[in-house]
Each structure stands twice: as C-alpha cells, then as structure tokens.
Design an enzyme around this catalytic site. Structure first.
Site, PDB file in Angstrom:
ATOM      1  N   GLY A  25       0.843  -1.199   0.000  1.00 31.43           N
ATOM      2  CA  GLY A  25       0.000   0.000   0.000  1.00 31.43           C
ATOM      3  C   GLY A  25       0.872   1.240   0.000  1.00 31.43           C
ATOM      4  CG  HIS A  60      -0.961   1.141   7.389  1.00 26.00           C
ATOM      5  ND1 HIS A  60      -0.037   0.697   8.320  1.00 26.00           N
ATOM      6  CD2 HIS A  60      -0.258   1.978   6.570  1.00 26.00           C
ATOM      7  CE1 HIS A  60       1.138   1.250   8.085  1.00 26.00           C
ATOM      8  NE2 HIS A  60       1.037   2.029   7.014  1.00 26.00           N
ATOM      9  CD  GLU A  61      -1.368   2.410   2.823  1.00 25.49           C
ATOM     10  OE1 GLU A  61      -0.952   3.578   2.820  1.00 25.49           O
ATOM     11  OE2 GLU A  61      -0.626   1.431   3.037  1.00 25.49           O
ATOM     12  CD  GLN A  75       3.094   5.964   3.135  1.00 25.48           C
ATOM     13  OE1 GLN A  75       2.194   5.406   2.524  1.00 25.48           O
ATOM     14  NE2 GLN A  75       4.038   5.291   3.773  1.00 25.48           N
ATOM     15  CG  HIS A  81      -0.129   6.727   5.782  1.00 26.28           C
ATOM     16  ND1 HIS A  81       0.954   7.230   6.457  1.00 26.28           N
ATOM     17  CD2 HIS A  81       0.175   5.433   5.512  1.00 26.28           C
ATOM     18  CE1 HIS A  81       1.872   6.285   6.596  1.00 26.28           C
ATOM     19  NE2 HIS A  81       1.425   5.175   6.033  1.00 26.28           N
ATOM     20  CB  CYS A 131       4.965   2.277   7.949  1.00 27.80           C
ATOM     21  SG  CYS A 131       4.494   3.838   7.182  1.00 27.80           S
ATOM     22  CG  LEU A 132       6.467   1.153   1.945  1.00 27.89           C
ATOM     23  CD1 LEU A 132       5.877   1.372   0.557  1.00 27.89           C
ATOM     24  CD2 LEU A 132       7.597   0.124   1.879  1.00 27.89           C
TER      25      LEU A 132
HETATM   26  O1  K1U Z   1       1.644   2.477   3.967  1.00 24.91           O
HETATM   27  C1  K1U Z   1       2.723   1.946   3.850  1.00 24.91           C
HETATM   28  O2  K1U Z   1       3.712   2.461   4.348  1.00 24.91           O
HETATM   29  C2  K1U Z   1       2.872   0.654   3.111  1.00 24.91           C
HETATM   30  C3  K1U Z   1       2.835  -0.560   4.025  1.00 24.91           C
HETATM   31  C4  K1U Z   1       1.398  -1.043   4.114  1.00 24.91           C
HETATM   32  C5  K1U Z   1       1.058  -2.002   5.194  1.00 24.91           C
HETATM   33  C6  K1U Z   1       1.856  -3.069   5.530  1.00 24.91           C
HETATM   34  C7  K1U Z   1       1.488  -3.959   6.514  1.00 24.91           C
HETATM   35  C8  K1U Z   1       0.288  -3.793   7.150  1.00 24.91           C
HETATM   36  C9  K1U Z   1      -0.502  -2.723   6.834  1.00 24.91           C
HETATM   37  C10 K1U Z   1      -0.125  -1.848   5.848  1.00 24.91           C
HETATM   38  C11 K1U Z   1       3.749  -1.613   3.441  1.00 24.91           C
HETATM   39  O3  K1U Z   1       3.527  -2.082   2.376  1.00 24.91           O
HETATM   40  S1  K1U Z   1       5.118  -2.112   4.374  1.00 24.91           S
HETATM   41  C12 K1U Z   1       5.869  -3.394   3.390  1.00 24.91           C
HETATM   42  C13 K1U Z   1       5.127  -4.681   3.411  1.00 24.91           C
HETATM   43  O4  K1U Z   1       4.236  -4.877   4.216  1.00 24.91           O
HETATM   44  C14 K1U Z   1       5.450  -5.735   2.432  1.00 24.91           C
HETATM   45  C15 K1U Z   1       6.524  -5.641   1.620  1.00 24.91           C
HETATM   46  C16 K1U Z   1       6.800  -6.665   0.714  1.00 24.91           C
HETATM   47  C17 K1U Z   1       6.015  -7.766   0.643  1.00 24.91           C
HETATM   48  C18 K1U Z   1       4.926  -7.868   1.465  1.00 24.91           C
HETATM   49  C19 K1U Z   1       4.646  -6.868   2.362  1.00 24.91           C
HETATM   50 ZN    ZN Z   2       2.436   3.382   6.166  1.00 23.68          ZN
END
Ligand code: K1U
Ligand code: ZN
Length: 173
Positions: free
Chosen positions: A46, A137-138, A51, A141, A95-96
């Site tokens: 996401g 989560h999004e 972001q 944000h 979270c990225l």
């Molecule tokens: O919003 C963001 O920062 C993105 C985030 C979203 C998220 C992850 C986990 C739970 C709720 C919301 C991410 O994508 S973090 C990276 C991640 O979860 C992932 C990366 C590679 C493969 C699978 C998952």
């Molecule tokens: Zn996030």
C-alpha cells in the site's frame, strides 16, 4: 511512469490531514499510476499520497500475495470507512515511511469502504484479512496517523529516535 521519493518519519507532512479530491484530473490519474509503480518498486502492499509529499486523499494498494495470482492494483480517491466489524484482528504492520520497524496493531477485522475510482466512479467494497488492515493503515495516513501512534509512548519514541538517526545517515551519503 515514475518512481517517487517516499518521505521518512518524522516529517510534518506525515502528521497532517489531507484535503479531499474535488475532481479526478489527468494529473491525479498520473499520480495514482506513479504511486502504484513506487509501491511495487519499494516493495509494499500500500501507499498513501502524503508519503510522497502530496497532501491529497488518495491511496493505492495491492495485497495479492499468492505466487501466480493475478495482481490487483487499486487506486482509491477520497476513501472512507462506512462500516467496521466489532470483531478485531491483530496484524504485524510495517510502513514504508518507517523502514525496518514492525509492530502488532489491533484493528476491526472487516471494513466496508466507499471511494471514487481512477475514472471518478463511486465504488463500495467490504475488505477482510490483509486488505482490511492495509486499507485502514492507508486511510490513517490521510488523517496524519501512523501505525506507531497505536504503540506505547516509550516504544514510539524509541522508533522515532532511530528514524531521526537513519535520516541523518542518509543525508550524509
Ligand atoms: O503504507 C505503507 O507504508 C505501506 C505498508 C502497508 C502495510 C503493511 C502492513 C500492514 C498494513 C499496511 C507496506 O507495504 S510495508 C511493506 C510490506 O508490508 C510488504 C513488503 C513486501 C512484501 C509484502 C509486504
Ligand atoms: Zn504506512
């Protein structure tokens, strides 16, 4: 399409409430496409517009996990939760904007969300599992809320300090 820079916490733009979209323009459609490419490149499941420094109510996501399963890129303008289940689930979130930190967060297990799609058409869908966690989560944000805001202050402060250090190190490169 372009890969956009992802802001790292702490940044004042990640703490602000974003403005609703008043019309879907070609610029916003390109932003959605660029955000999807940025999310896949990261990689992530996401991404929300603040972001990448855009203070507008747009999120993208694709929580398809299975090998060989068709991807489902989604762009949601003005997303709003119109129903949440009483039942909750706990998922280890990342979270990225807070790289390499993960924590369990409890949220409603199912949510019904309304939004405008890439063509401006209204949509409604019930999400469960990882999709429900991700869309909440999004949307957080868009309201200036991060997953670490659900943690105890001490843990949140520890993560924030580490992020300040990471940003300082990255700025030196
Ligand atoms: O919003 C963001 O920062 C993105 C985030 C979203 C998220 C992850 C986990 C739970 C709720 C919301 C991410 O994508 S973090 C990276 C991640 O979860 C992932 C990366 C590679 C493969 C699978 C998952
Ligand atoms: Zn996030």
């Amino acid at each position: 399409m372009s890969i956009l820079d992802i802001l790292i916490h702490p940044d004042p733009r990640l703490k602000k409430r974003c403005a609703p979209v008043t019309g879907i323009t070609p610029r916003l459609q390109k932003l959605a496409d660029d955000m999807l490419q940025t999310m896949y490149d990261a990689p992530g499941i996401g991404l929300a517009a603040p972001q990448v420094g855009e203070m507008t109510r747009l999120i993208v996501m694709d929580c398809v996990k299975g090998e060989g399963e068709a991807p489902r890129p989604m762009a949601l303008f003005n997303p709003e939760v119109i129903w949440s289940s009483e039942e909750t689930s706990i998922y280890e979130e990342g979270c990225l904007s807070i790289p390499e930190h993960y924590a369990d967060v409890e949220r409603p297990a199912e949510v019904k969300v309304r939004w405008l799609d890439r063509d401006g058409a209204p949509q409604e869908e019930k999400f469960d599992g990882l999709w429900a966690t991700c869309v909440q989560h999004e949307i957080d944000h868009l309201n200036g809320k991060l997953f670490i805001d659900y943690l105890k202050p001490l843990r949140r402060q520890m993560i924030t300090r580490k992020m300040v250090k990471l940003k300082r190190e990255r700025a030196r490169l």
